[in-house]
Design a protein around this motif. Structure first.
Motif, PDB file in Angstrom:
ATOM      1  N   THR A  36      -1.499   3.219   4.949  1.00 49.06           N
ATOM      2  CA  THR A  36      -0.241   2.740   4.377  1.00 49.06           C
ATOM      3  C   THR A  36      -0.365   1.331   3.809  1.00 49.06           C
ATOM      4  O   THR A  36       0.447   0.931   2.989  1.00 49.06           O
ATOM      5  N   LYS A  52       4.316   7.090   7.727  1.00 52.47           N
ATOM      6  CA  LYS A  52       3.152   7.975   7.846  1.00 52.47           C
ATOM      7  C   LYS A  52       3.532   9.233   8.614  1.00 52.47           C
ATOM      8  O   LYS A  52       4.369   9.200   9.513  1.00 52.47           O
ATOM      9  N   GLY A  70       4.691   2.535   8.616  1.00 56.54           N
ATOM     10  CA  GLY A  70       3.295   2.284   8.237  1.00 56.54           C
ATOM     11  C   GLY A  70       2.657   1.139   8.990  1.00 56.54           C
ATOM     12  O   GLY A  70       1.448   1.134   9.215  1.00 56.54           O
TER      13      GLY A  70
END
Length: 163
Positions: A36, A52, A70
C-alpha cells in the motif's frame, strides 16, 4: 486531449456495476512487494485510506477476509478474540489465490471465487472514501466504505496495530 486508459472488467468491477455502486478507477504502476505504500504514493492519497484485502484462515482452515488500513497490521490475536476463534493466521499465497480467485497483490474483497466472511477494521468505516483493490495488480477503486457493509456484509472488528 489525453486518452483515458481503458481498464478491462474484473469480477470485482462487474459485481460493483451489477449493484450500481459508484466507484472511481485508479490504475497505477504496480511494484512487486510494494504494498500500500506504493499505491498510496502513486495515487497521491494517504496510506491510511488505502485498504488492503487479506485472506486469512481460522484454526479449522476456514478462509476469511480481513480489510485493514494500509498503514496498519492485523493483530491476529485480537482478531481471533473478536470473531470467536481460537486462532487466525494468514493463508499461504497459493491458498489465498485459490479461495479468492485473484493473484496476490491483486486481491479484491468483491467478486471472490469462494464466499468468505469479511471483517473490516471499524475505523475504516468512518473514512469518507477508501481505495481498495479492484481485482488486479496496479488497480484500485475508490468507493464509500459503507459499500463494504452493504454489499459484503462486512462485520466491524478492532484488530489494528500501527506498522
Amino acid at each position: 486531449m489525453a486518452k483515458k486508459e481503458h481498464i478491462s472488467e474484473t469480477p470485482a468491477t462487474q459485481l460493483l456495476r451489477k449493484h450500481k455502486v459508484a466507484f472511481s478507477e485508479h490504475p497505477y504502476n504496480y511494484e512487486e512487494h510494494g504494498g500500500t505504500g506504493v499505491s498510496s504514493r502513486e495515487l497521491g492519497v494517504d496510506e491510511h485510506h488505502v485498504v488492503k484485502t487479506l485472506v486469512m484462515q481460522d484454526e479449522a482452515a476456514k478462509p476469511l477476509i480481513v480489510l485493514m488500513h494500509g498503514d496498519c497490521k492485523v493483530s491476529t490475536k485480537n482478531l481471533a478474540r473478536n470473531i470467536g476463534c481460537k486462532s487466525v493466521e494468514p493463508c499461504k499465497p497459493e491458498v489465498a489465490s485459490r479461495h479468492s480467485g485473484y493473484m496476490i497483490g491483486g486481491t479484491s474483497p468483491f467478486g471472490t471465487k469462494k464466499t468468505m466472511p469479511v471483517y473490516v477494521e471499524d475505523s475504516i468505516l468512518a473514512l469518507e472514501t477508501i481505495y481498495i483493490n479492484g481485482g488486479r495488480r496496479g488497480y484500485l477503486v475508490g468507493i464509500a466504505p459503507q459499500v463494504l457493509t452493504e454489499l459484503l456484509n462486512a462485520k466491524p472488528v478492532r484488530c489494528a496495530l500501527a506498522e
